[in-house]
Design a protein around this motif. Structure first.
Motif, PDB file in Angstrom:
ATOM      1  N   GLY A   1       5.646   2.045  -1.009  1.00 42.28           N
ATOM      2  CA  GLY A   1       4.669   1.814  -2.070  1.00 42.28           C
ATOM      3  C   GLY A   1       5.013   0.658  -2.991  1.00 42.28           C
ATOM      4  O   GLY A   1       5.288  -0.458  -2.552  1.00 42.28           O
ATOM      5  N   ILE A   2       5.028   0.948  -4.304  1.00 40.27           N
ATOM      6  CA  ILE A   2       5.270  -0.097  -5.297  1.00 40.27           C
ATOM      7  C   ILE A   2       6.660  -0.704  -5.140  1.00 40.27           C
ATOM      8  O   ILE A   2       6.872  -1.878  -5.470  1.00 40.27           O
ATOM      9  N   GLY A   3       7.615   0.055  -4.617  1.00 42.08           N
ATOM     10  CA  GLY A   3       8.956  -0.488  -4.394  1.00 42.08           C
ATOM     11  C   GLY A   3       8.956  -1.656  -3.438  1.00 42.08           C
ATOM     12  O   GLY A   3       9.674  -2.642  -3.628  1.00 42.08           O
ATOM     13  N   VAL A   4       8.136  -1.565  -2.386  1.00 40.58           N
ATOM     14  CA  VAL A   4       8.000  -2.673  -1.432  1.00 40.58           C
ATOM     15  C   VAL A   4       7.398  -3.885  -2.128  1.00 40.58           C
ATOM     16  O   VAL A   4       7.839  -5.022  -1.939  1.00 40.58           O
ATOM     17  N   CYS A   5       6.405  -3.632  -2.950  1.00 35.47           N
ATOM     18  CA  CYS A   5       5.737  -4.711  -3.678  1.00 35.47           C
ATOM     19  C   CYS A   5       6.718  -5.454  -4.576  1.00 35.47           C
ATOM     20  O   CYS A   5       6.754  -6.697  -4.594  1.00 35.47           O
TER      21      CYS A   5
ATOM     22  N   THR B   1       0.847  -1.190   0.000  1.00 38.42           N
ATOM     23  CA  THR B   1       0.000   0.000   0.000  1.00 38.42           C
ATOM     24  C   THR B   1       0.886   1.245   0.000  1.00 38.42           C
ATOM     25  O   THR B   1       2.107   1.150   0.101  1.00 38.42           O
ATOM     26  N   ASP B   2       0.251   2.395  -0.092  1.00 35.86           N
ATOM     27  CA  ASP B   2       1.007   3.641  -0.034  1.00 35.86           C
ATOM     28  C   ASP B   2       1.773   3.770   1.273  1.00 35.86           C
ATOM     29  O   ASP B   2       2.818   4.430   1.330  1.00 35.86           O
ATOM     30  N   ALA B   3       1.263   3.132   2.321  1.00 37.38           N
ATOM     31  CA  ALA B   3       1.883   3.262   3.636  1.00 37.38           C
ATOM     32  C   ALA B   3       2.970   2.216   3.887  1.00 37.38           C
ATOM     33  O   ALA B   3       3.661   2.276   4.906  1.00 37.38           O
ATOM     34  N   SER B   4       3.140   1.257   2.976  1.00 38.83           N
ATOM     35  CA  SER B   4       4.133   0.196   3.166  1.00 38.83           C
ATOM     36  C   SER B   4       5.548   0.759   3.106  1.00 38.83           C
ATOM     37  O   SER B   4       5.868   1.587   2.251  1.00 38.83           O
ATOM     38  N   GLN B   5       6.390   0.276   4.021  1.00 38.09           N
ATOM     39  CA  GLN B   5       7.791   0.663   4.050  1.00 38.09           C
ATOM     40  C   GLN B   5       8.638  -0.572   4.329  1.00 38.09           C
ATOM     41  O   GLN B   5       8.317  -1.364   5.205  1.00 38.09           O
ATOM     42  N   PHE B   6       9.725  -0.703   3.575  1.00 36.37           N
ATOM     43  CA  PHE B   6      10.584  -1.872   3.748  1.00 36.37           C
ATOM     44  C   PHE B   6      11.927  -1.606   3.090  1.00 36.37           C
ATOM     45  O   PHE B   6      11.993  -1.247   1.909  1.00 36.37           O
TER      46      PHE B   6
END
Length: 222
Positions: A130-134, A120-125
């Protein structure tokens, strides 16, 4: 890079970005396999190409849609695309039936051949959002599959956002790895690149690659 005992797989990747959600799917198609134990290598991709053509042809016959027209999940949902043979749009119930049937009958690939990740927009890793985490998550799962199958992989992205190529090449240098491979102690990660996959990948139009819609349909419904 040595050719592993399991042979070579092709990964066809598609993504869907619908704020605030992101999803990416890789469809794994066997390309090169041995004929029996330590037998000669055989190109098996044509066998699966025949199966996916039969799958698409059956969908065309059963639902009255044009065989060569590309299946877009968002068009099915919106009732767009003029997929019918008379160039009209599918009715809502027709679109739902086609979508369900396409997913239910795409069973000719080996088990675990469809890999999906989302964020999601809130994902961080690992410094990504965002899409980078995905995409990082998808690359991790592709790496794990290559390890489990003892296969090498070749990667194809649909033409579009070239940042996915950049993300893939970055992952070849440093792909964050979880606790089973070195621990998350103090949020530390381990440099463990996907060595089963060459650094090069291909960005191209996959309009006539019939495996690609399988990933697209799975991607959006995820």
């Amino acid at each position: 890079m040595d050719l592993l005992s399991g042979g070579i797989d092709l990964f066809y990747i598609d993504e869907s970005a619908r704020h605030p959600l992101y999803a990416a799917t890789a469809v794994t198609v066997p390309f090169l396999r041995r004929s029996g134990f330590l037998g000669p290598w055989r190109f098996v991709w044509p066998d699966y190409q025949k199966k996916v053509e039969d799958w698409r042809r059956q969908l065309s016959k059963k639902h009255g849609i044009r065989f060569r027209e590309e299946l877009h999940a968002y068009q099915l949902i919106k009732g767009q695309g003029q997929l019918k043979r008379n160039w009209r749009n599918l009715l809502p119930n027709e679109a739902v039936d086609l979508y369900k049937d396409a997913l239910a009958t795409a069973d000719f690939l080996p088990d675990a051949s469809i890999i999906t990740a989302y964020s999601t927009d809130a994902s961080q890793f690992a410094g990504e959002t965002g899409i980078g985490v995905c995409m990082l998550t998808l690359f991790q799962r592709m790496r794990s599959q290559c390890q489990a199958r003892r296969t090498n992989g070749l990667v194809f992205f649909d033409e579009g956002n070239k940042s996915y190529i950049t993300a893939f090449r970055m992952a070849q240098k440093y792909l964050p790895t979880g606790s089973s491979q070195g621990g998350w102690g103090s949020n530390a990660t381990k440099k463990y690149a996907p060595k089963h996959v060459p650094e090069g990948c291909k960005l191209q139009a996959l309009r006539y690659v019939l495996f690609h819609p399988i990933g697209r349909l799975n991607c959006l419904c995820s």
